[in-house]
Write a protein that holds these residues in place. Structure first.
Motif, PDB file in Angstrom:
ATOM      1  N   ALA A 145      28.843 -47.677 -86.095  1.00 33.00           N
ATOM      2  CA  ALA A 145      28.233 -46.789 -87.091  1.00 33.00           C
ATOM      3  C   ALA A 145      28.141 -47.476 -88.445  1.00 33.00           C
ATOM      4  O   ALA A 145      27.150 -47.328 -89.169  1.00 33.00           O
ATOM      5  CB  ALA A 145      29.041 -45.502 -87.202  1.00 33.00           C
ATOM      6  N   SER A 146      29.165 -48.243 -88.796  1.00 34.21           N
ATOM      7  CA  SER A 146      29.166 -48.955 -90.068  1.00 34.21           C
ATOM      8  C   SER A 146      28.106 -50.051 -90.099  1.00 34.21           C
ATOM      9  O   SER A 146      27.404 -50.246 -91.106  1.00 34.21           O
ATOM     10  CB  SER A 146      30.550 -49.562 -90.326  1.00 34.21           C
ATOM     11  OG  SER A 146      30.573 -50.306 -91.525  1.00 34.21           O
ATOM     12  N   LEU A 147      27.945 -50.769 -88.987  1.00 33.78           N
ATOM     13  CA  LEU A 147      26.967 -51.851 -88.928  1.00 33.78           C
ATOM     14  C   LEU A 147      25.542 -51.324 -88.809  1.00 33.78           C
ATOM     15  O   LEU A 147      24.624 -51.848 -89.441  1.00 33.78           O
ATOM     16  CB  LEU A 147      27.283 -52.773 -87.751  1.00 33.78           C
ATOM     17  CG  LEU A 147      28.585 -53.582 -87.846  1.00 33.78           C
ATOM     18  CD1 LEU A 147      28.844 -54.326 -86.551  1.00 33.78           C
ATOM     19  CD2 LEU A 147      28.527 -54.567 -89.014  1.00 33.78           C
ATOM     20  N   ARG A 148      25.359 -50.292 -87.998  1.00 35.72           N
ATOM     21  CA  ARG A 148      24.021 -49.745 -87.775  1.00 35.72           C
ATOM     22  C   ARG A 148      23.609 -48.761 -88.866  1.00 35.72           C
ATOM     23  O   ARG A 148      22.428 -48.468 -89.022  1.00 35.72           O
ATOM     24  CB  ARG A 148      23.974 -49.010 -86.431  1.00 35.72           C
ATOM     25  CG  ARG A 148      24.264 -49.887 -85.233  1.00 35.72           C
ATOM     26  CD  ARG A 148      23.043 -50.626 -84.820  1.00 35.72           C
ATOM     27  NE  ARG A 148      23.260 -51.318 -83.552  1.00 35.72           N
ATOM     28  CZ  ARG A 148      22.829 -52.528 -83.288  1.00 35.72           C
ATOM     29  NH1 ARG A 148      22.158 -53.198 -84.201  1.00 35.72           N
ATOM     30  NH2 ARG A 148      23.057 -53.099 -82.135  1.00 35.72           N
ATOM     31  N   ARG A 149      24.609 -48.202 -89.560  1.00 39.50           N
ATOM     32  CA  ARG A 149      24.356 -47.188 -90.593  1.00 39.50           C
ATOM     33  C   ARG A 149      23.661 -45.969 -89.997  1.00 39.50           C
ATOM     34  O   ARG A 149      22.678 -45.469 -90.543  1.00 39.50           O
ATOM     35  CB  ARG A 149      23.550 -47.773 -91.741  1.00 39.50           C
ATOM     36  CG  ARG A 149      24.271 -48.887 -92.487  1.00 39.50           C
ATOM     37  CD  ARG A 149      23.471 -49.410 -93.652  1.00 39.50           C
ATOM     38  NE  ARG A 149      24.200 -50.467 -94.340  1.00 39.50           N
ATOM     39  CZ  ARG A 149      23.747 -51.116 -95.407  1.00 39.50           C
ATOM     40  NH1 ARG A 149      22.551 -50.808 -95.905  1.00 39.50           N
ATOM     41  NH2 ARG A 149      24.472 -52.066 -95.978  1.00 39.50           N
ATOM     42  N   LYS A 150      24.186 -45.512 -88.856  1.00 39.32           N
ATOM     43  CA  LYS A 150      23.660 -44.326 -88.183  1.00 39.32           C
ATOM     44  C   LYS A 150      24.765 -43.291 -88.101  1.00 39.32           C
ATOM     45  O   LYS A 150      25.821 -43.525 -87.503  1.00 39.32           O
ATOM     46  CB  LYS A 150      23.140 -44.677 -86.787  1.00 39.32           C
ATOM     47  CG  LYS A 150      21.899 -45.574 -86.826  1.00 39.32           C
ATOM     48  CD  LYS A 150      21.348 -45.829 -85.438  1.00 39.32           C
ATOM     49  CE  LYS A 150      20.088 -46.681 -85.503  1.00 39.32           C
ATOM     50  NZ  LYS A 150      19.520 -46.939 -84.153  1.00 39.32           N
ATOM     51  N   GLY A 151      24.497 -42.121 -88.703  1.00 44.85           N
ATOM     52  CA  GLY A 151      25.512 -41.080 -88.775  1.00 44.85           C
ATOM     53  C   GLY A 151      25.949 -40.556 -87.423  1.00 44.85           C
ATOM     54  O   GLY A 151      27.123 -40.228 -87.228  1.00 44.85           O
ATOM     55  N   GLY A 155      29.638 -39.703 -85.593  1.00 47.36           N
ATOM     56  CA  GLY A 155      30.009 -38.467 -84.903  1.00 47.36           C
ATOM     57  C   GLY A 155      30.599 -38.733 -83.528  1.00 47.36           C
ATOM     58  O   GLY A 155      31.548 -38.064 -83.104  1.00 47.36           O
ATOM     59  N   VAL A 156      30.029 -39.714 -82.819  1.00 44.54           N
ATOM     60  CA  VAL A 156      30.587 -40.102 -81.517  1.00 44.54           C
ATOM     61  C   VAL A 156      32.001 -40.641 -81.688  1.00 44.54           C
ATOM     62  O   VAL A 156      32.908 -40.315 -80.901  1.00 44.54           O
ATOM     63  CB  VAL A 156      29.687 -41.144 -80.837  1.00 44.54           C
ATOM     64  CG1 VAL A 156      30.344 -41.673 -79.551  1.00 44.54           C
ATOM     65  CG2 VAL A 156      28.325 -40.549 -80.509  1.00 44.54           C
ATOM     66  N   ALA A 157      32.207 -41.463 -82.722  1.00 48.81           N
ATOM     67  CA  ALA A 157      33.549 -41.994 -82.992  1.00 48.81           C
ATOM     68  C   ALA A 157      34.539 -40.863 -83.238  1.00 48.81           C
ATOM     69  O   ALA A 157      35.643 -40.861 -82.675  1.00 48.81           O
ATOM     70  CB  ALA A 157      33.502 -42.938 -84.195  1.00 48.81           C
ATOM     71  N   LEU A 158      34.143 -39.895 -84.066  1.00 51.40           N
ATOM     72  CA  LEU A 158      35.023 -38.752 -84.340  1.00 51.40           C
ATOM     73  C   LEU A 158      35.310 -37.976 -83.065  1.00 51.40           C
ATOM     74  O   LEU A 158      36.446 -37.521 -82.846  1.00 51.40           O
ATOM     75  CB  LEU A 158      34.367 -37.842 -85.384  1.00 51.40           C
ATOM     76  CG  LEU A 158      35.137 -36.583 -85.775  1.00 51.40           C
ATOM     77  CD1 LEU A 158      36.498 -36.946 -86.359  1.00 51.40           C
ATOM     78  CD2 LEU A 158      34.334 -35.741 -86.748  1.00 51.40           C
ATOM     79  N   GLY A 159      34.289 -37.824 -82.221  1.00 50.44           N
ATOM     80  CA  GLY A 159      34.492 -37.124 -80.951  1.00 50.44           C
ATOM     81  C   GLY A 159      35.514 -37.816 -80.072  1.00 50.44           C
ATOM     82  O   GLY A 159      36.364 -37.161 -79.451  1.00 50.44           O
ATOM     83  N   PHE A 160      35.466 -39.143 -80.007  1.00 53.27           N
ATOM     84  CA  PHE A 160      36.454 -39.887 -79.225  1.00 53.27           C
ATOM     85  C   PHE A 160      37.863 -39.724 -79.817  1.00 53.27           C
ATOM     86  O   PHE A 160      38.840 -39.574 -79.076  1.00 53.27           O
ATOM     87  CB  PHE A 160      36.080 -41.366 -79.160  1.00 53.27           C
ATOM     88  CG  PHE A 160      35.201 -41.724 -78.008  1.00 53.27           C
ATOM     89  CD1 PHE A 160      35.651 -41.595 -76.700  1.00 53.27           C
ATOM     90  CD2 PHE A 160      33.914 -42.195 -78.217  1.00 53.27           C
ATOM     91  CE1 PHE A 160      34.850 -41.923 -75.622  1.00 53.27           C
ATOM     92  CE2 PHE A 160      33.097 -42.540 -77.150  1.00 53.27           C
ATOM     93  CZ  PHE A 160      33.556 -42.402 -75.850  1.00 53.27           C
TER      94      PHE A 160
END
Length: 206
Positions: A145-151, A155-160
């Protein structure tokens, strides 16, 4: 000369942060296959608790090892049927390195947790391992998410992360543990994989 250099720098920056359809499609297919295989395994474990699936014998063995065999076969098929024509960008290589490192760490943790669980004859120790896997997956998605800059990747990271914590709280309740794990794999592994496939195919048509 300065204008030409600026154009070259801009083109380089665009290539650096862009993603190729080939790499995104391959990653999406792999992640979708993994989510469906292991999410389906959690569903089958749930059916075992309800008495609707075999809990011993060859049927139980198939539920335990079948998803991994299917995923490995699908992974080989995905990787061998497509030859990536586009050179990977720096971000692609970084994201691939993160997820590859997480995969290698998972293999090492199988040895660590599996050995200790066997020595202590403790199912609890072994059940902690998938919780850590979820957290590591969340970490990898946070980097992506940090590299791609896609929110949505954040959200997927938070879900995991939430899935790993939820599974940890449910360690004493195997039914809840399996339900949380299954939902996490389908929602934050299979679904993002399917989304990436759709995005890659949409980009290829435009």
């Amino acid at each position: 000369m300065n204008l030409e250099e600026a154009r070259d720098d801009l083109a380089f920056m665009r290539a650096l942060v862009s993603t190729t359809e080939d790499s995104q499609l391959t990653f999406g297919e792999t992640y979708l296959a993994c989510g469906l295989c292991y999410g389906g395994q959690m569903v089958m474990h749930g059916l075992q608790f309800l008495g609707w699936a075999p809990s011993e014998g060859q049927g139980a063995l198939l539920i335990g090892f079948g998803p991994t065999a299917v995923f490995v076969a699908l992974l080989i098929w995905i990787l061998t049927r497509r030859r990536v024509a586009q050179a990977p960008t720096a971000v692609n290589r970084a994201v691939a390195a993160v997820f590859g490192s997480v995969g290698l760490a998972n293999l090492v943790m199988i040895l660590i947790f599996g050995l200790q669980a066997w020595r202590q004859q403790s199912l609890l120790i072994w059940l902690i391992y998938p919780c850590v896997v979820m957290v590591l997956q969340g970490m990898a998605w946070m980097v992506a998410a940090s590299l791609r800059r896609k929110g949505w990747m954040g959200g997927v990271a938070l879900g995991f992360f939430l899935t790993g914590v939820g599974m940890a709280f449910a360690l004493q309740n195997l039914r809840a543990y399996v339900v949380i794990a299954g939902i996490g794999m389908l929602a934050f592994m299979a679904a993002p994989g399917g989304l990436m496939i759709l995005q890659a195919r949409r980009s290829a048509r435009t």
